[in-house]
Motif scaffolding. Structure first.
Motif, PDB file in Angstrom:
ATOM      1  N   PHE A 413       0.646  -1.005  -0.062  1.00 26.62           N
ATOM      2  CA  PHE A 413       0.060  -0.019  -0.163  1.00 26.62           C
ATOM      3  C   PHE A 413       1.001   1.426  -0.095  1.00 26.62           C
ATOM      4  CE2 PHE A 413      -3.007  -3.173   1.171  1.00 26.62           C
ATOM      5  CZ  PHE A 413      -4.317  -2.662   0.828  1.00 26.62           C
ATOM      6  N   TYR A 414       2.097   1.063  -0.149  1.00 30.33           N
ATOM      7  CA  TYR A 414       3.051   2.263   0.162  1.00 30.33           C
ATOM      8  C   TYR A 414       3.963   2.439  -1.192  1.00 30.33           C
ATOM      9  CZ  TYR A 414       1.682   1.399   5.013  1.00 30.33           C
ATOM     10  OH  TYR A 414       1.111   0.870   6.159  1.00 30.33           O
ATOM     11  N   LYS A 415       3.631   3.849  -1.493  1.00 26.74           N
ATOM     12  CA  LYS A 415       4.239   4.212  -2.722  1.00 26.74           C
ATOM     13  C   LYS A 415       5.866   3.982  -2.597  1.00 26.74           C
ATOM     14  CE  LYS A 415       4.544   8.086  -6.001  1.00 26.74           C
ATOM     15  NZ  LYS A 415       4.291   9.614  -6.238  1.00 26.74           N
ATOM     16  N   LYS A 416       6.467   4.383  -1.610  1.00 28.53           N
ATOM     17  CA  LYS A 416       8.004   4.256  -1.511  1.00 28.53           C
ATOM     18  C   LYS A 416       8.364   2.731  -1.617  1.00 28.53           C
ATOM     19  CE  LYS A 416      12.041   5.718  -1.027  1.00 28.53           C
ATOM     20  NZ  LYS A 416      12.582   6.391   0.547  1.00 28.53           N
ATOM     21  N   SER A 417       7.748   1.833  -0.990  1.00 32.04           N
ATOM     22  CA  SER A 417       7.648   0.411  -0.925  1.00 32.04           C
ATOM     23  C   SER A 417       7.695  -0.220  -2.385  1.00 32.04           C
ATOM     24  CB  SER A 417       6.726  -0.396  -0.007  1.00 32.04           C
ATOM     25  OG  SER A 417       6.902  -1.888  -0.181  1.00 32.04           O
ATOM     26  N   LEU A 418       6.918   0.209  -3.037  1.00 32.44           N
ATOM     27  CA  LEU A 418       6.540  -0.029  -4.320  1.00 32.44           C
ATOM     28  C   LEU A 418       7.960   0.306  -5.308  1.00 32.44           C
ATOM     29  CD1 LEU A 418       2.801   0.773  -5.123  1.00 32.44           C
ATOM     30  CD2 LEU A 418       3.614  -1.432  -4.709  1.00 32.44           C
ATOM     31  N   ALA A 419       8.402   1.597  -5.185  1.00 26.49           N
ATOM     32  CA  ALA A 419       9.543   1.984  -6.027  1.00 26.49           C
ATOM     33  C   ALA A 419      10.699   0.955  -5.579  1.00 26.49           C
ATOM     34  CB  ALA A 419       9.532   3.274  -5.607  1.00 26.49           C
ATOM     35  N   GLU A 420      10.876   0.807  -4.023  1.00 26.60           N
ATOM     36  CA  GLU A 420      12.046  -0.063  -3.768  1.00 26.60           C
ATOM     37  C   GLU A 420      11.946  -1.423  -4.467  1.00 26.60           C
ATOM     38  OE1 GLU A 420      12.730   2.186   0.463  1.00 26.60           O
ATOM     39  OE2 GLU A 420      11.996   0.245   0.457  1.00 26.60           O
ATOM     40  N   ILE A 421      10.829  -1.864  -4.394  1.00 24.78           N
ATOM     41  CA  ILE A 421      10.430  -3.289  -4.957  1.00 24.78           C
ATOM     42  C   ILE A 421      11.048  -3.430  -6.503  1.00 24.78           C
ATOM     43  CG2 ILE A 421       8.722  -5.167  -5.428  1.00 24.78           C
ATOM     44  CD1 ILE A 421       7.584  -4.400  -2.783  1.00 24.78           C
TER      45      ILE A 421
END
Length: 557
Positions: A413-421
């Motif tokens: 659910f987190y934008k930063k997490s998606l980018a890191e993945i």
């Protein structure tokens, strides 16, 4: 005493003692829905069946009589529709539909096309083919001469899919208009001739005047897809939808997760389908449990809805396996969590119940911070350089699955997490869908994941990609983070567990940080899922692997 229809309300002219007596009688049945003045009383058109006997001696215009007759026909049609679903016998449909549809799908179409029905709620589990059932029902209604055209209101992400499905089943001769672009463009689109008009929720307002006007000469079927987004009857988008619905001949509301948070979610969805017939006179009280019982009773005794799970409809339904993987917080990530948790606990201990209620927004923000630390600490502290503990576990899961040639969906659910993945697993050629991705790019991402053998990862936010897309090229999904929005989570589960999935089983990996509030969040999501199944009367055997995993968390649901 005179009664007439005025702006979707019944307006009664009366004065003196007669007005006082009538007002008292009406108040006993429909309460706060009444409005009155010196010489008049008004109430919603939807309450007419409940109070018809009280105004039976009034001098009425043709519109009042027509409205009452429509409700009477609907009640008779309701009984026939429910009988069709109960018998589950596919009717003889026109064209090739009996060869296209599964028998249970054809049965739903038979119920949807019963003459006199104002509408119904198609609540079959997500991934079971509600779109094709609706297209078939529209085609049948046109053949029967009951409907001229269909208006589809759906999520922005689904606007492009409806025309494709309509062309697939009804061919190019079915004129489809898609309302997109600026307000002026949408306004002009509504003036064109169409068999089907497709728009998103925000696109209805610019076309409302034109569509309401043309409804005087065209019999419209309104279809509200993912109707959960109109659960709040007081929202602007719901008010606009209500105004359009009042001029349409029939309405189907479609949703696989209609009540993930509370029974109240159902009320406006039924109001759209049947013009308030089911819940006319219902008033929300201060007792949610008592209201839950009232809503369940009204749905059972007055509502028309179709609710089947995928095994009831489809010939092939893969098994669901859930694996809850508890991860230990370590290093600086653990210190961040404990620091934030201790600060929140200290703050709460300095509050009483009254001051806590005034501080709810602050509490929820700080609680959300704890959830973010569990999944993506850098979204809270940009200097956090350690690899989050969940990514280390995810490394192993992906290496094992992708080495076997299996595509994987990752949800966060987190934008930063998606980018890191996306960056961490670039070697798997991932695609991403979240709120920042335009509609065309979303379609390209889904197509690449479904069709390109080199695209092994789909990375998505359930709030943006949890509804209306098909990802059955994968039969494995991993959850990195969680939200209190149960609808998004429940919708995301069925992106891989749906019609067209060829695997014998689908697998869900829920990564949860041990001894954190993530455990509570997953239990809460589970509880909401069970509550919805109870409300809709689902008969389901839960996967024991998930129950066993939740038991390990000390949770009993």
């Amino acid at each position: 005493m005179k009664a007439r229809v005025e702006e979707d309300r019944i307006h009664i002219e009366c004065a003196g003692l007669e007005r006082l007596q009538l007002k008292a009688q009406l108040a006993q049945r429909i309460g706060s829905q009444l409005t009155s003045g010196k010489d008049f009383i008004t109430f919603p058109l939807s309450a007419l069946p409940i109070v018809a006997d009280l105004i039976g001696h009034a001098e009425t215009d043709g519109e009042v009589e027509n409205a009452l007759e429509r409700f009477k026909r609907h009640e008779a049609a309701r009984i026939r529709a429910l009988k069709i679903i109960e018998l589950n016998e596919p009717p003889a449909l026109s064209g090739n539909w009996n060869n296209v549809l599964e028998p249970a799908q054809a049965s739903a179409v038979g119920a949807m096309t019963v003459p006199g029905l104002l509408g119904l709620c198609l609540f079959d589990e997500q991934g079971s083919g509600k779109t094709v059932m609706t297209i078939a029902a529209f085609d049948e209604l046109r053949e029967l001469g009951e409907i001229d055209a269909m208006i589809v209101v759906c999520l922005k992400s689904m606007v492009s899919q409806w025309p494709k499905d309509i062309a697939r089943f009804l061919g190019p001769e079915c004129r489809v208009e898609v309302a997109e672009g600026a307000q002026r463009q949408r306004y002009e689109t509504a003036q064109r001739k169409f068999d089907v008009l497709v728009t998103n929720y925000e696109g209805v307002a610019p076309m409302l005047v034109n569509l309401r006007a043309s409804a005087s000469t065209h019999r419209y079927l309104l279809v509200v897809d993912e109707s959960y987004y109109l659960k709040n009857g007081k929202s602007y988008r719901s008010e606009i939808a209500d105004k359009l619905r009042s001029k349409c001949r029939k309405c189907f509301v479609l949703c696989g997760t209609p009540a993930p948070n509370s029974a109240y979610d159902l009320v406006n969805q039924f109001d759209l389908a049947d013009l308030g017939y089911t819940f006319g006179g219902f008033k929300k009280s201060n007792n949610p449990e008592a209201d839950w019982d009232k809503i369940a009773l009204l749905v059972d005794t007055k509502g028309v809805f179709v609710r089947r799970l995928k095994p009831d409809i489809l010939k092939h339904v893969p098994d669901k396996n859930f694996y809850v993987i508890r991860v230990d917080l370590t290093g600086k990530q653990a210190l961040m969590y404990e620091k934030a948790k201790s600060a929140l606990v200290l703050e709460l201990r300095n509050l009483n119940n009254e001051s806590f209620k005034k501080s709810l927004m602050t509490y929820f923000q700080k609680r959300a911070t704890l959830l973010q630390i569990c999944s993506c600490p850098s979204s809270i502290d940009p200097t956090a350089s350690e690899v989050p503990v969940k990514y280390t576990v995810l490394d192993g899961i992906l290496e094992k699955l992708i080495s076997q040639g299996r595509k994987v969906v990752i949800w966060s659910f987190y934008k930063k997490s998606l980018a890191e993945i996306m960056a961490r697993y670039s070697r798997y050629h991932p695609v991403k869908v979240d709120g920042s991705v335009p509609s065309a790019a979303r379609r390209d991402a889904v197509r690449s994941f479904q069709e390109d053998p080199s695209t092994m990862l789909f990375v998505g936010n359930p709030a943006a990609a949890g509804a209306g897309i098909t990802l059955h090229a994968a039969h494995d999904a991993v959850y990195i983070s969680y939200s209190n929005q149960a609808a998004h989570y429940l919708q995301s589960l069925d992106r891989i567990h749906r019609r067209g999935q060829v695997a014998d089983e689908v697998n869900y990996y829920l990564l949860i940080c041990k001894d954190t509030i993530e455990e509570t969040e997953v239990v809460r999501l589970r509880g909401k899922e069970i509550r919805q199944h109870d409300l809709l009367g689902d008969h389901i055997t839960w996967p024991t692997s998930l129950d066993d995993a939740l038991g390990e968390l000390g949770a009993h649901v």
